[in-house]
Design a protein around this motif. Structure first.
Motif, PDB file in Angstrom:
ATOM      1  N   GLY A  99      39.746 -55.050   6.756  1.00  0.00           N
ATOM      2  CA  GLY A  99      38.418 -54.546   7.059  1.00  0.00           C
ATOM      3  C   GLY A  99      37.352 -55.365   6.367  1.00  0.00           C
ATOM      4  N   ASP A 100      36.294 -54.693   5.915  1.00  0.00           N
ATOM      5  CA  ASP A 100      35.197 -55.382   5.234  1.00  0.00           C
ATOM      6  C   ASP A 100      35.515 -55.659   3.773  1.00  0.00           C
ATOM      7  N   GLU A 101      36.289 -54.789   3.158  1.00  0.00           N
ATOM      8  CA  GLU A 101      36.719 -54.972   1.770  1.00  0.00           C
ATOM      9  C   GLU A 101      37.894 -54.050   1.525  1.00  0.00           C
ATOM     10  N   SER A 102      38.730 -54.403   0.558  1.00  0.00           N
ATOM     11  CA  SER A 102      39.915 -53.592   0.300  1.00  0.00           C
ATOM     12  C   SER A 102      40.451 -53.878  -1.091  1.00  0.00           C
ATOM     13  N   ARG A 103      41.329 -52.999  -1.544  1.00  0.00           N
ATOM     14  CA  ARG A 103      42.106 -53.236  -2.759  1.00  0.00           C
ATOM     15  C   ARG A 103      43.492 -52.634  -2.556  1.00  0.00           C
ATOM     16  N   SER A 104      44.483 -53.233  -3.212  1.00  0.00           N
ATOM     17  CA  SER A 104      45.871 -52.833  -3.012  1.00  0.00           C
ATOM     18  C   SER A 104      46.549 -52.674  -4.362  1.00  0.00           C
ATOM     19  N   PHE A 105      47.471 -51.722  -4.461  1.00  0.00           N
ATOM     20  CA  PHE A 105      48.149 -51.486  -5.731  1.00  0.00           C
ATOM     21  C   PHE A 105      49.522 -50.867  -5.494  1.00  0.00           C
ATOM     22  N   ALA A 106      50.355 -50.954  -6.528  1.00  0.00           N
ATOM     23  CA  ALA A 106      51.700 -50.379  -6.480  1.00  0.00           C
ATOM     24  C   ALA A 106      51.879 -49.428  -7.648  1.00  0.00           C
ATOM     25  N   ILE A 107      52.648 -48.372  -7.428  1.00  0.00           N
ATOM     26  CA  ILE A 107      52.944 -47.410  -8.492  1.00  0.00           C
ATOM     27  C   ILE A 107      54.449 -47.200  -8.551  1.00  0.00           C
ATOM     28  N   GLN A 108      55.022 -47.472  -9.709  1.00  0.00           N
ATOM     29  CA  GLN A 108      56.447 -47.270  -9.936  1.00  0.00           C
ATOM     30  C   GLN A 108      56.670 -45.912 -10.580  1.00  0.00           C
ATOM     31  N   VAL A 109      57.612 -45.156 -10.055  1.00  0.00           N
ATOM     32  CA  VAL A 109      57.892 -43.806 -10.548  1.00  0.00           C
ATOM     33  C   VAL A 109      59.355 -43.734 -10.982  1.00  0.00           C
ATOM     34  N   THR A 110      59.582 -43.346 -12.229  1.00  0.00           N
ATOM     35  CA  THR A 110      60.944 -43.257 -12.760  1.00  0.00           C
ATOM     36  C   THR A 110      61.189 -41.864 -13.331  1.00  0.00           C
ATOM     37  N   ASP A 111      62.297 -41.241 -12.910  1.00  0.00           N
ATOM     38  CA  ASP A 111      62.690 -39.949 -13.457  1.00  0.00           C
ATOM     39  C   ASP A 111      64.202 -39.852 -13.464  1.00  0.00           C
ATOM     40  N   ASP A 112      64.744 -38.655 -13.682  1.00  0.00           N
ATOM     41  CA  ASP A 112      66.191 -38.484 -13.750  1.00  0.00           C
ATOM     42  C   ASP A 112      66.892 -38.861 -12.452  1.00  0.00           C
ATOM     43  N   GLY A 113      66.152 -38.824 -11.351  1.00  0.00           N
ATOM     44  CA  GLY A 113      66.740 -39.152 -10.054  1.00  0.00           C
ATOM     45  C   GLY A 113      66.742 -40.624  -9.735  1.00  0.00           C
ATOM     46  N   GLY A 114      66.156 -41.465 -10.617  1.00  0.00           N
ATOM     47  CA  GLY A 114      66.106 -42.899 -10.369  1.00  0.00           C
ATOM     48  C   GLY A 114      64.685 -43.400 -10.256  1.00  0.00           C
ATOM     49  N   GLU A 115      64.505 -44.444  -9.470  1.00  0.00           N
ATOM     50  CA  GLU A 115      63.204 -45.101  -9.352  1.00  0.00           C
ATOM     51  C   GLU A 115      62.716 -45.095  -7.909  1.00  0.00           C
ATOM     52  N   ASN A 116      61.433 -44.809  -7.712  1.00  0.00           N
ATOM     53  CA  ASN A 116      60.778 -44.896  -6.420  1.00  0.00           C
ATOM     54  C   ASN A 116      59.465 -45.644  -6.612  1.00  0.00           C
ATOM     55  N   ASN A 117      58.953 -46.160  -5.525  1.00  0.00           N
ATOM     56  CA  ASN A 117      57.695 -46.904  -5.584  1.00  0.00           C
ATOM     57  C   ASN A 117      56.758 -46.462  -4.487  1.00  0.00           C
ATOM     58  N   MET A 118      55.466 -46.508  -4.769  1.00  0.00           N
ATOM     59  CA  MET A 118      54.447 -46.268  -3.761  1.00  0.00           C
ATOM     60  C   MET A 118      53.549 -47.492  -3.692  1.00  0.00           C
ATOM     61  N   TYR A 119      53.303 -47.957  -2.466  1.00  0.00           N
ATOM     62  CA  TYR A 119      52.451 -49.122  -2.232  1.00  0.00           C
ATOM     63  C   TYR A 119      51.280 -48.666  -1.378  1.00  0.00           C
ATOM     64  N   THR A 120      50.072 -49.007  -1.803  1.00  0.00           N
ATOM     65  CA  THR A 120      48.868 -48.482  -1.147  1.00  0.00           C
ATOM     66  C   THR A 120      47.826 -49.572  -0.915  1.00  0.00           C
ATOM     67  N   VAL A 121      47.211 -49.522   0.254  1.00  0.00           N
ATOM     68  CA  VAL A 121      46.010 -50.298   0.555  1.00  0.00           C
ATOM     69  C   VAL A 121      44.882 -49.312   0.810  1.00  0.00           C
ATOM     70  N   MET A 122      43.775 -49.510   0.134  1.00  0.00           N
ATOM     71  CA  MET A 122      42.562 -48.732   0.381  1.00  0.00           C
ATOM     72  C   MET A 122      41.505 -49.707   0.888  1.00  0.00           C
ATOM     73  N   TYR A 123      40.849 -49.381   2.017  1.00  0.00           N
ATOM     74  CA  TYR A 123      39.931 -50.345   2.621  1.00  0.00           C
ATOM     75  C   TYR A 123      38.708 -49.653   3.224  1.00  0.00           C
ATOM     76  N   ARG A 124      37.670 -50.461   3.418  1.00  0.00           N
ATOM     77  CA  ARG A 124      36.474 -49.994   4.124  1.00  0.00           C
ATOM     78  C   ARG A 124      36.323 -50.800   5.396  1.00  0.00           C
ATOM     79  N   ASN A 125      36.194 -50.105   6.513  1.00  0.00           N
ATOM     80  CA  ASN A 125      35.957 -50.741   7.805  1.00  0.00           C
ATOM     81  C   ASN A 125      34.645 -50.183   8.350  1.00  0.00           C
ATOM     82  N   GLY A 126      33.537 -50.851   8.027  1.00  0.00           N
ATOM     83  CA  GLY A 126      32.230 -50.307   8.345  1.00  0.00           C
ATOM     84  C   GLY A 126      31.994 -49.056   7.516  1.00  0.00           C
ATOM     85  N   ALA A 127      31.760 -47.922   8.186  1.00  0.00           N
ATOM     86  CA  ALA A 127      31.531 -46.655   7.484  1.00  0.00           C
ATOM     87  C   ALA A 127      32.813 -45.841   7.353  1.00  0.00           C
ATOM     88  N   LEU A 128      33.941 -46.411   7.765  1.00  0.00           N
ATOM     89  CA  LEU A 128      35.223 -45.716   7.660  1.00  0.00           C
ATOM     90  C   LEU A 128      35.927 -46.094   6.362  1.00  0.00           C
TER      91      LEU A 128
END
Length: 231
Positions: free
Chosen positions: A167-196
């Motif tokens: 879009g017009d601008e964006s940022r991206s990040f990853a979050i690692q989650v660790t608990d007794d069940g093991g490891e999971n990850n979340m990957y995210t892009v947040m962006y602006r497309n005009g007024a959206l």
């Protein structure tokens, strides 16, 4: 991933992000002043990207603060304690802005064999969308611990992702989650497309490279569909 663990992770990390995939429901439009606008946003959600397919029964639209997924996330996070309280909703701090809470929104969940995919669209003005995109957690939130109502806990680690601009601008990040069940990850892009304001999130224990590529492919497809449907 088990529903309980999935819900906890989504709330401690990012509030509404991905909660729709836990089994949201269609929003009753009623007298919602944003019903028409949010329905248009919902129509602008991708139907499928690669082998990820929209789950209509786990998606909803309406005024952001009135969405079932948003209200449920607020209930769950009230019972979640963090060693760094400022990190609650670390990735979703923008959701507390008045301009966002009063805005038309659509939350869409997707079935994908390799993980869980969700996409949020919120209709703002460009100034508010820019403000929301610029809302970031403190640097101290690169690592924190969440403790849940039953006494169990998870460790979180947050890092930036090097991805193309969307879009017009964006940022991206990853979050690692660790608990007794093991490891999971979340990957995210947040962006602006005009007024959206848009957010794509993928979560699961899968291959990071595959998840990042899906994040790119999905977000590019989402922006293209917005141009086609909302032009």
């Amino acid at each position: 991933m088990r529903l309980r663990q999935f819900t906890r992770t989504a709330v401690a990390v990012s509030g509404v992000v991905l909660l729709a995939a836990c089994g949201g429901q269609e929003q009753e439009q009623g007298d919602d002043p944003n019903a028409e606008a949010s329905a248009a946003l919902h129509e602008a959600q991708p139907v499928n990207v690669r082998d990820a397919t929209l789950l209509s029964e786990s998606s909803e639209s309406g005024t952001y603060s009135e969405l079932v997924t948003v209200q449920y996330s607020e209930e769950v996070r009230a019972s979640t304690e963090l060693d760094k309280p400022e990190c609650l909703d670390a990735a979703n701090r923008w959701g507390d802005l008045d301009s966002v809470r009063d805005a038309p929104a659509s939350v869409a969940a997707y079935e994908w064999e390799q993980g869980s995919v969700s996409h949020i669209l919120v209709e703002l003005d460009e100034e508010s969308a820019t403000e929301a995109l610029g809302t970031r957690p403190p640097e101290s939130c690169s690592e924190y611990t969440a403790t849940y109502e039953d006494g169990s806990s998870s460790e979180y680690g947050v890092s930036d992702l090097e991805l193309p601009r969307f879009g017009d601008e964006s940022r991206s990040f990853a979050i690692q989650v660790t608990d007794d069940g093991g490891e999971n990850n979340m990957y995210t892009v947040m962006y602006r497309n005009g007024a959206l304001l848009g957010t794509t999130s993928i979560m699961g224990p899968g291959d990071p490279e595959e998840y990042e590529q899906m994040l790119v492919d999905f977000t590019e497809a989402a922006v293209e569909r917005q141009e086609q449907m909302l032009g």
